[in-house]
Design a protein around this motif. Structure first.
Motif, PDB file in Angstrom:
ATOM      1  N   GLY A  40       0.835  -1.188   0.000  1.00 13.17           N
ATOM      2  CA  GLY A  40       0.000   0.000   0.000  1.00 13.17           C
ATOM      3  C   GLY A  40       0.868   1.235   0.000  1.00 13.17           C
ATOM      4  O   GLY A  40       2.038   1.188   0.368  1.00 13.17           O
ATOM      5  N   TYR A  50      -9.280  10.507   1.658  1.00  9.85           N
ATOM      6  CA  TYR A  50      -9.405   9.209   1.010  1.00  9.85           C
ATOM      7  C   TYR A  50     -10.765   8.610   1.333  1.00  9.85           C
ATOM      8  O   TYR A  50     -11.122   8.480   2.504  1.00  9.85           O
ATOM      9  N   LYS A  53     -13.412   1.619   0.241  1.00 15.64           N
ATOM     10  CA  LYS A  53     -13.677   0.398   1.000  1.00 15.64           C
ATOM     11  C   LYS A  53     -12.414  -0.087   1.708  1.00 15.64           C
ATOM     12  O   LYS A  53     -11.335  -0.124   1.120  1.00 15.64           O
ATOM     13  N   VAL A  55     -10.136  -2.884   2.733  1.00 19.05           N
ATOM     14  CA  VAL A  55      -9.947  -4.214   2.160  1.00 19.05           C
ATOM     15  C   VAL A  55      -9.245  -5.174   3.105  1.00 19.05           C
ATOM     16  O   VAL A  55      -9.370  -6.391   2.971  1.00 19.05           O
ATOM     17  N   GLN A  56      -8.501  -4.635   4.074  1.00 18.84           N
ATOM     18  CA  GLN A  56      -7.812  -5.497   5.030  1.00 18.84           C
ATOM     19  C   GLN A  56      -7.399  -4.680   6.237  1.00 18.84           C
ATOM     20  O   GLN A  56      -7.139  -3.483   6.130  1.00 18.84           O
ATOM     21  N   TYR A  63      -5.945  -1.063   5.456  1.00 22.76           N
ATOM     22  CA  TYR A  63      -5.723  -0.907   4.020  1.00 22.76           C
ATOM     23  C   TYR A  63      -7.037  -0.530   3.355  1.00 22.76           C
ATOM     24  O   TYR A  63      -8.048  -1.202   3.543  1.00 22.76           O
ATOM     25  N   GLN A  64      -6.994   0.538   2.571  1.00 25.82           N
ATOM     26  CA  GLN A  64      -8.205   1.084   1.963  1.00 25.82           C
ATOM     27  C   GLN A  64      -8.039   1.171   0.459  1.00 25.82           C
ATOM     28  O   GLN A  64      -7.043   1.696  -0.048  1.00 25.82           O
ATOM     29  N   ASP A  65      -9.042   0.676  -0.269  1.00 27.83           N
ATOM     30  CA  ASP A  65      -9.057   0.787  -1.725  1.00 27.83           C
ATOM     31  C   ASP A  65      -9.456   2.214  -2.073  1.00 27.83           C
ATOM     32  O   ASP A  65     -10.537   2.672  -1.738  1.00 27.83           O
ATOM     33  N   HIS A  66      -8.559   2.915  -2.721  1.00 24.96           N
ATOM     34  CA  HIS A  66      -8.818   4.305  -3.103  1.00 24.96           C
ATOM     35  C   HIS A  66      -8.619   4.431  -4.613  1.00 24.96           C
ATOM     36  O   HIS A  66      -7.674   5.052  -5.101  1.00 24.96           O
ATOM     37  N   GLU A  69      -5.238   2.747  -6.314  1.00 27.20           N
ATOM     38  CA  GLU A  69      -4.197   2.384  -5.357  1.00 27.20           C
ATOM     39  C   GLU A  69      -4.805   1.955  -4.024  1.00 27.20           C
ATOM     40  O   GLU A  69      -5.962   2.249  -3.739  1.00 27.20           O
ATOM     41  N   ILE A  70      -4.013   1.242  -3.258  1.00 26.06           N
ATOM     42  CA  ILE A  70      -4.380   0.865  -1.904  1.00 26.06           C
ATOM     43  C   ILE A  70      -3.592   1.774  -0.970  1.00 26.06           C
ATOM     44  O   ILE A  70      -2.368   1.868  -1.063  1.00 26.06           O
ATOM     45  N   ARG A  72      -2.459   2.741   2.854  1.00 25.48           N
ATOM     46  CA  ARG A  72      -2.328   2.076   4.151  1.00 25.48           C
ATOM     47  C   ARG A  72      -2.230   3.132   5.244  1.00 25.48           C
ATOM     48  O   ARG A  72      -1.323   3.957   5.279  1.00 25.48           O
TER      49      ARG A  72
END
Length: 115
Positions: A40, A50, A53, A55-56, A63-66, A69-70, A72
């Motif tokens: 990330g 940001y 969703k 994601v982890q 960790y965020q889906d933006h 890119e991911i 962190r």
């Protein structure tokens, strides 16, 4: 007494069977406490925003889906750590972070650029 080689192979391939035809209790597979970290990018902590969703979550980061890119985010900055699948808006201003849960924005376009 020795068993036929084909029978021995069956027992070798099926560890739940015993030679007296009883079954051994299945052992629960050990899962790691924390899933492996994913790559990330670090957020812009001076003036970033940001939305996306989660994601982890692991011991250190959220960790965020933006979009492409991911991102962190440091887990310790959250008052309430979001769960994977939550949609959140995370805003940084002068090194301070605020986070809020928001409706699923995956079907609408956003102008958040992380700048």
């Amino acid at each position: 007494m020795s068993l036929h080689p084909e029978v021995e192979e069956i027992y070798r391939l099926n560890p739940g069977l015993t030679k007296d035809r009883s079954e051994r209790p299945l052992q629960k597979r050990q899962e790691p406490d924390n899933p492996p970290s994913i790559e990330g990018v670090n957020p812009n902590t001076e003036s970033g925003r940001y939305t996306g969703k989660v994601v982890q979550v692991d011991a250190q980061f959220v960790y965020q889906d933006h979009g492409k890119e991911i991102v962190r985010h440091e887990r310790e900055r959250f008052v309430s750590v979001p769960a994977p699948g939550d949609y959140v808006r995370i805003t940084y201003r002068d090194g301070q972070m605020t986070a809020e849960r928001v409706p699923d924005t995956s079907r609408t376009r956003t102008n958040d650029r992380g700048r």
